[in-house]
Scaffold this motif. Sequence first.
Motif, PDB file in Angstrom:
ATOM      1  N   LEU A   1     -25.767   2.858 -20.117  1.00 44.40           N
ATOM      2  CA  LEU A   1     -26.624   2.502 -18.930  1.00 44.40           C
ATOM      3  C   LEU A   1     -27.669   1.427 -19.484  1.00 44.40           C
ATOM      4  O   LEU A   1     -28.662   1.883 -20.522  1.00 44.40           O
ATOM      5  CB  LEU A   1     -27.160   3.635 -18.381  1.00 44.40           C
ATOM      6  N   TYR A   2     -27.968   0.372 -18.969  1.00 44.67           N
ATOM      7  CA  TYR A   2     -28.929  -0.561 -19.489  1.00 44.67           C
ATOM      8  C   TYR A   2     -30.196  -0.149 -18.214  1.00 44.67           C
ATOM      9  O   TYR A   2     -30.183  -0.798 -17.228  1.00 44.67           O
ATOM     10  CB  TYR A   2     -28.419  -2.036 -19.252  1.00 44.67           C
ATOM     11  N   HIS A   3     -31.118   0.652 -18.823  1.00 42.98           N
ATOM     12  CA  HIS A   3     -32.167   0.645 -17.944  1.00 42.98           C
ATOM     13  C   HIS A   3     -33.350  -0.077 -18.055  1.00 42.98           C
ATOM     14  O   HIS A   3     -33.864  -0.483 -19.178  1.00 42.98           O
ATOM     15  CB  HIS A   3     -32.654   2.212 -18.476  1.00 42.98           C
ATOM     16  N   MET A   4     -33.464  -0.896 -17.120  1.00 43.34           N
ATOM     17  CA  MET A   4     -34.488  -1.969 -16.954  1.00 43.34           C
ATOM     18  C   MET A   4     -35.632  -1.587 -16.130  1.00 43.34           C
ATOM     19  O   MET A   4     -35.459  -1.154 -14.916  1.00 43.34           O
ATOM     20  CB  MET A   4     -33.905  -3.457 -16.593  1.00 43.34           C
ATOM     21  N   ASN A   5     -37.109  -1.684 -16.638  1.00 39.46           N
ATOM     22  CA  ASN A   5     -38.139  -1.251 -16.006  1.00 39.46           C
ATOM     23  C   ASN A   5     -38.847  -2.668 -15.625  1.00 39.46           C
ATOM     24  O   ASN A   5     -39.253  -3.362 -16.506  1.00 39.46           O
ATOM     25  CB  ASN A   5     -39.062  -0.410 -16.953  1.00 39.46           C
ATOM     26  N   PHE A   6     -39.349  -2.714 -14.376  1.00 40.01           N
ATOM     27  CA  PHE A   6     -40.165  -3.747 -13.923  1.00 40.01           C
ATOM     28  C   PHE A   6     -41.292  -2.927 -13.061  1.00 40.01           C
ATOM     29  O   PHE A   6     -41.196  -2.106 -12.186  1.00 40.01           O
ATOM     30  CB  PHE A   6     -39.407  -4.640 -12.551  1.00 40.01           C
ATOM     31  N   GLY A   7     -42.635  -3.543 -13.398  1.00 34.75           N
ATOM     32  CA  GLY A   7     -43.850  -3.253 -12.838  1.00 34.75           C
ATOM     33  C   GLY A   7     -44.727  -4.470 -12.088  1.00 34.75           C
ATOM     34  O   GLY A   7     -44.181  -5.214 -12.137  1.00 34.75           O
ATOM     35  N   PHE A   8     -45.863  -3.999 -11.843  1.00 31.63           N
ATOM     36  CA  PHE A   8     -46.796  -4.977 -11.194  1.00 31.63           C
ATOM     37  C   PHE A   8     -47.133  -5.858 -12.136  1.00 31.63           C
ATOM     38  O   PHE A   8     -47.338  -6.053 -13.364  1.00 31.63           O
ATOM     39  CB  PHE A   8     -47.926  -4.399 -10.742  1.00 31.63           C
ATOM     40  N   PRO A   9     -47.218  -7.265 -11.837  1.00 33.91           N
ATOM     41  CA  PRO A   9     -47.326  -7.685 -10.109  1.00 33.91           C
ATOM     42  C   PRO A   9     -45.831  -8.228  -9.770  1.00 33.91           C
ATOM     43  O   PRO A   9     -45.795  -8.464  -8.387  1.00 33.91           O
ATOM     44  CB  PRO A   9     -48.143  -8.813 -10.444  1.00 33.91           C
ATOM     45  N   LEU A  10     -44.722  -8.032 -10.484  1.00 34.67           N
ATOM     46  CA  LEU A  10     -43.316  -8.328  -9.864  1.00 34.67           C
ATOM     47  C   LEU A  10     -43.151  -7.151  -8.899  1.00 34.67           C
ATOM     48  O   LEU A  10     -42.460  -7.486  -7.759  1.00 34.67           O
ATOM     49  CB  LEU A  10     -42.446  -8.250 -11.135  1.00 34.67           C
ATOM     50  N   VAL A  11     -43.571  -6.039  -8.947  1.00 32.36           N
ATOM     51  CA  VAL A  11     -43.169  -4.887  -8.101  1.00 32.36           C
ATOM     52  C   VAL A  11     -44.404  -4.465  -7.369  1.00 32.36           C
ATOM     53  O   VAL A  11     -45.487  -3.909  -8.015  1.00 32.36           O
ATOM     54  CB  VAL A  11     -42.757  -3.441  -8.976  1.00 32.36           C
TER      55      VAL A  11
END
Length: 330
Positions: free
Chosen positions: A198-208
């Motif tokens: 499982l490729y767990h990719m994390n995205f945060g602010f300011p993209l989120v």
Amino acid sequence: MSMTLGSPLSERARIESLVGDMRQLASIRQVELRDGAECGVRALVFSTGGGLDFWVFQDRSMDIGLLSWRGTPIAWQHPDGFAAPALRPSFADAGRGVQRTLGGFLVTCGLDNVRQPRGDLPLHGSLPVTPARLLTCHEDWSSPVPVLVAEGEIVSSHMGRASFRMRRRIEAPIAGSTLTISDWVENIGPDPAELMVLYHMNFGFPLVAPGTRIFLNGKTIPFKEPVGSAIRQSELNPECHSSSDENGRFMIEVHRDCSGPWPGITMAVSGNARALPYAQFWRDPRPRRNVLAIEPVNCDRAADGTSTAGTTLAPGEIWSSSLGFDFSNP
């Protein structure tokens, strides 16, 4: 500003005449962190010269921690930063210790388990805290498309259970806006073994942030806006979808329009749906979290949060996968 490259030989000769060191333009540098819980963590710092910069952690399965596009941070960061694996064993906290290491752009989960603990197998397996042996790390200005390259080998082996060897190659074109992660996993044990990845990719602010849109093969995936602090983590259940399009591939896009001082950004990840037939989405909108996780995975999610059957490999058999990432400002 991105560089414009012509033929490899002519461009290299021209560029070499303009700089004292080619690493002025694009490079991979090896560093070691020295403070706090991150002390001793080894990293490969990629700078493509085209606006894409990221850190590959040799001590965390060649996963990617920090990542920015044209100066804008993309990856969500854990409150504990990028702690050394020795301080965060995966079997701690009733098998859920990996939650202390789930920060950064990419955390590869497996290879013996993903999702909730199974028996004595911890949450998301043992791979996220397994160091890699570095095989190569260099700037290749001679290839048809000049590229930054790093390759490592990670072994996850148990004498009484599954034994796997994973080889990972990371490539990022010089002056480009893309990167590719290619993995080959071999069963190095004497018996057939079940592989879970499982490729767990994390995205945060300011993209989120409010206004963020997510697409799977062109179809919108609902985005959960922040709802305050009343929501509990136990209520944040992932949503698992079939990943394949009509061509046996998948494309996941995260898009955010320009907002205030932050430019609009689009991140797209694509891959082979035969190797990764499911795409899982997980969102924690709580204050001081605000993380979006996108997870291509080779097995479905069961009702109790564990995984259904993975991929069975015979001794010596190899499973492979390649993920391509593209970053742009729409």
